[in-house]
Design a protein around this motif. Structure first.
Motif, mmCIF file in Angstrom:
data_model
loop_
_atom_site.group_PDB
_atom_site.id
_atom_site.type_symbol
_atom_site.label_atom_id
_atom_site.label_comp_id
_atom_site.label_asym_id
_atom_site.label_seq_id
_atom_site.Cartn_x
_atom_site.Cartn_y
_atom_site.Cartn_z
ATOM 1 N N LEU A 7 4.073 0.086 -5.460
ATOM 2 C CA LEU A 7 4.127 1.164 -4.468
ATOM 3 C C LEU A 7 3.222 2.322 -4.865
ATOM 4 C CD1 LEU A 7 7.916 1.370 -3.550
ATOM 5 C CD2 LEU A 7 6.117 0.061 -2.453
ATOM 6 N N THR A 43 1.217 5.610 1.709
ATOM 7 C CA THR A 43 2.436 5.195 2.407
ATOM 8 C C THR A 43 3.667 5.634 1.634
ATOM 9 O OG1 THR A 43 1.144 3.200 2.699
ATOM 10 C CG2 THR A 43 3.348 3.227 3.669
ATOM 11 N N THR A 44 3.592 5.494 0.309
ATOM 12 C CA THR A 44 4.744 5.837 -0.528
ATOM 13 C C THR A 44 5.061 7.323 -0.424
ATOM 14 O OG1 THR A 44 4.170 4.058 -2.033
ATOM 15 C CG2 THR A 44 5.647 5.749 -2.868
ATOM 16 N N ARG A 100 0.733 -4.950 -5.387
ATOM 17 C CA ARG A 100 2.059 -4.887 -4.770
ATOM 18 C C ARG A 100 2.812 -3.620 -5.172
ATOM 19 N NH1 ARG A 100 4.075 -10.538 -6.973
ATOM 20 N NH2 ARG A 100 2.869 -9.716 -8.694
ATOM 21 N N ASN A 150 -1.338 1.691 -1.822
ATOM 22 C CA ASN A 150 -0.027 1.959 -1.223
ATOM 23 C C ASN A 150 0.426 3.409 -1.363
ATOM 24 O OD1 ASN A 150 0.291 -0.767 -0.572
ATOM 25 N ND2 ASN A 150 1.052 -1.216 -2.636
#
Lengths: 317, 409
Positions: free
Chosen positions: B337, B345-346, B335, B342
């Motif tokens: 970031l 995307t971050t 989960r 992820n």
């Protein structure tokens, strides 16, 4: 020039003593009731004209000191001959370069020392934020890149550029000159080494800029187009850009500014960047070997010319 | 915040209504007229030394229907000496119970006359219902009541446990205070919404709504979604597990002086975030105790993001831009970031064009640290290069200058 000033000072002293006499005369004439008013008016007019002439002389001197155009005219008035050291092309390169570099330093150095108050003043108050200052920095960068490409073209395609470039290449003689200079500084020699067109100092300056341009433009492009490169190269580029930028700034401030601004011979500024000329004294002092070459070449020409004239003359006879 | 009706047990409510009715009926047997003979506004009453009752004020109060001895304990044998006891608790039992356990009661031992009683906050004959806009205890007016004593230098000197003056007053300029006092937004919290009213407890009492582990729920009574996020985050779970150092809402947002995150004065304003995080993440105590990496703030400040934040560029990434705000997880958590799944995307929130290679590169590296690889050696090279060259320049100039002076002489 010192003589000129002395002369004008003498002239001024004379004028002032003349004026004083006339004022005294006038005072005396006023005391005499039979002198007519017309005479007095003429005298006052005369004094006024002389005073305005004096003020003009003073103003003219001040303007001549400040204005580059007048300074040029003054140099042109000097009967001694001048030597065109840097052509218009080279001077234009230098001008674009220093304008770009000043922009780059002002917008770049604060990023190395962001905690300092002056950095915040420059970026936040002067530039209106980092978004603006980075844009201005890129404008300076484009200027510097243009200078780099321009100069490469200049040394490849211009005759003068090519000649100067080959003269710039370091030779063993430069190392010898360097040590001779040190000996001279330590008082072990009566005079320093004699230089040709480019002294070892000028060669150092030139190649230092070469090195700096390669590092700064190279690392700058890596940061500008970071999406083309891996992260570790970006990190290296940023560190190199930051440190080389500091080195370049220090070199310019400590080394180059001394040469062209703070040196007592040229203070407050040498105008060579503008007109590119040296006079005969400067030529003899700073580049005696080049001066000797020029004079020799000229005398050879004159002799050849004379011989040619003599030959044709005898042929005619 | 919406004013929630106090959860009342139905039985108590019925009892209360009954009591009120009984009290009113019993006292309706004309007691008031007796009192007013001395305390009223008649000629006779004015002549007496007894304190006078302004009936106009009493008539508009919520207690207009009550009789004097509903509140005043009158002992006729003693000619009602000690009538100062006001018997609010006879009807308002919950409030009285809570008050009896609050630190306000404890303070009586230090200085009884400076301790608020029911009347201090609610008023006497002029008491109004709490939802009456003119009531002194109305949501909006209640702030003034608390501040009146808690910002009083004289009272602060008597009660050493009180916070420094100014700390509480800061509320008036906070986002909550401005919303309530200036904009008149009655949903905004007043003192009592976070601290409790009659039964408030000091912050070190585990039952207090401002006890460290309970703060997030207190804030969550309005900011429910955020509290939910926080409770699941690394900070939230750590605190729930008993790690007292783990931050709760107030550690990052501030307390009385809390500001909206878009306000440059806010502790969580973009350019203030690194400073706020550094309170713990650059603190020897916290970093050492939990084995965190000590250089996170220093390496951030060194990065271009850090330089941007230092120079006031609000669009530059701060700690929260990459690590999350209320939803911070360890990097290994999917989960998070900054977890591998992820990270693209971050970074992509700002850098759409950065390729995968770039965003997977090491961050929080320092050129002063050998492990950062290339840039460490670049820096070492330049330290020597700059030192030697600049020393060379200066020495050359000094020698040249000395020689020049010598020649002139």
């Amino acid at each position: 020039m010192a003589d000129d000033r002395k002369l004008s000072e003498e002239k001024r002293a004379n004028l002032i003593s003349e004026l004083t006499e006339e004022i005294l005369d006038t005072a005396a004439s006023i005391a005499e009731p039979e002198e007519d008013n017309e005479n007095l008016a003429n005298m006052i007019q005369d004094i006024r004209e002389r005073l305005s002439f004096e003020v003009n002389v003073l103003l003219n001197e001040a303007v001549t000191k400040l204005s580059p155009r007048k300074a040029l005219e003054r140099i042109a008035e000097v009967p001694k001959r001048t030597f065109q050291r840097f052509g218009i092309n080279f001077r234009a390169q230098h001008t674009l370069m220093f304008v770009s570099v000043i922009i780059l330093i002002i917008t770049g150095m604060p990023l190395k020392f962001p905690q300092l108050g002056i950095s915040k003043f420059i970026i936040v108050d002067l530039m209106g934020g980092l978004e603006n200052s980075t844009l201005v920095h890129r404008v300076g960068a484009v200027g510097l890149i243009i200078v780099g490409v321009w100069h490469l073209g200049y040394i490849a395609f211009s005759r003068v550029g090519r000649r100067d470039f080959f003269l710039m290449i370091p030779r063993p003689r430069d190392i010898r000159d360097f040590f001779r200079t040190l000996l001279f500084f330590f008082g072990r020699r009566a005079s320093g080494p004699k230089f040709g067109r480019f002294s070892f100092i000028e060669k150092f300056d030139y190649w230092a800029v070469y090195w700096g341009m390669v590092i700064m433009i190279g690392s700058g492009i890596i940061m500008w187009f970071k999406e083309w490169f891996p992260k570790y190269l970006y990190d290296i580029g940023r560190e190199a850009h930051s440190d080389e930028g500091l080195l370049a700034t220090l070199a310019i401030v400590i080394w180059h500014f001394y040469n062209v601004h703070l040196n007592p011979d040229v203070f407050p500024m040498s105008w060579v960047w503008w007109h590119g000329k040296l006079n005969e004294d400067e030529m003899k002092h700073h580049h005696p070997l080049e001066y000797a070459e020029i004079v020799e070449a000229e005398s050879r020409e004159i002799i050849e010319e004379k011989d040619r004239v003599a030959d044709t003359g005898s042929g005619d006879a | 915040m919406a004013r929630r009706p106090t959860k009342m047990v139905w039985g108590k409510m019925v009892l209360r209504v009954l009591l009120t009715v009984i009290c009113a009926t019993v006292s309706a047997w004309g007691a008031r007229d007796d009192c007013l003979r001395c305390h009223g506004e008649s000629q006779e009453a004015r002549a007496s030394e007894a304190p006078q009752v302004n009936l106009d004020i009493l008539q508009v109060s919520i207690h207009a229907q009550l009789e004097c001895n509903d509140c005043h304990s009158v002992n006729s044998e003693l000619r009602h000496a000690g009538a100062g006891d006001v018997l609010c608790g006879r009807c308002h039992m919950d409030a009285a119970e809570g008050y009896a356990e609050s630190p306000h009661i404890e303070g009586r031992e230090v200085s009884a006359e400076d301790i608020p009683t029911c009347v201090t906050c609610h008023g006497g004959h002029d008491v109004l219902a709490v939802n009456d806009p003119d009531a002194s205890t109305n949501h909006r007016n209640s702030v003034t009541i608390c501040i009146r004593c808690h910002e009083d230098q004289r009272i602060k000197e008597k009660f050493e446990i009180l916070p420094e003056p100014g700390m509480i007053k800061a509320y008036e300029n906070s986002v909550h205070g401005r919303a309530l006092l200036i904009d008149g937004n009655l949903d905004a919290p007043a003192c009592v919404d976070c601290h409790g009213s009659h039964s408030f407890k000091p912050s070190d009492d585990p039952e207090s709504p401002i006890y460290k582990t309970r703060i997030s729920n207190t804030c969550g009574s309005c900011h429910a979604a955020i509290t939910g996020q926080y409770n699941e985050s690394l900070h939230g779970t750590a605190l729930a597990a008993g790690v007292q150092e783990s931050p709760t809402c107030t550690n990052c947002h501030g307390e009385h002086d809390i500001q909206a995150h878009g306000d440059p004065k806010s502790k969580v304003y973009s350019s203030n975030v690194p400073k706020t995080c550094s309170d713990c993440h650059a603190s020897e105590l916290v970093v050492g105790k939990f084995g965190l990496k000590a250089d996170r703030i220093a390496t951030f400040n060194e990065s271009f993001h850090g330089v941007g934040i230092e120079l006031g560029a609000s669009k530059f990434a701060n700690c929260a831009s990459c690590h999350g705000v209320h939803n911070i997880y360890p990097q290994s958590d999917r989960r998070s970031l900054i977890n591998a799944v992820n990270i693209e995307t971050t970074c992509g929130k700002c850098h759409e064009d950065l390729p995968e290679d770039f965003v997977r590169g090491a961050v929080h590296t320092s050129a002063k640290d050998k492990s950062s690889g290339g840039k460490f050696y670049v820096r070492q090279f330049y330290i020597w290069f700059i030192t030697i060259l600049i020393l060379g320049f200066v020495i050359y100039r000094v020698l040249e200058y000395k020689r020049r002076v010598k020649r002139v002489q």
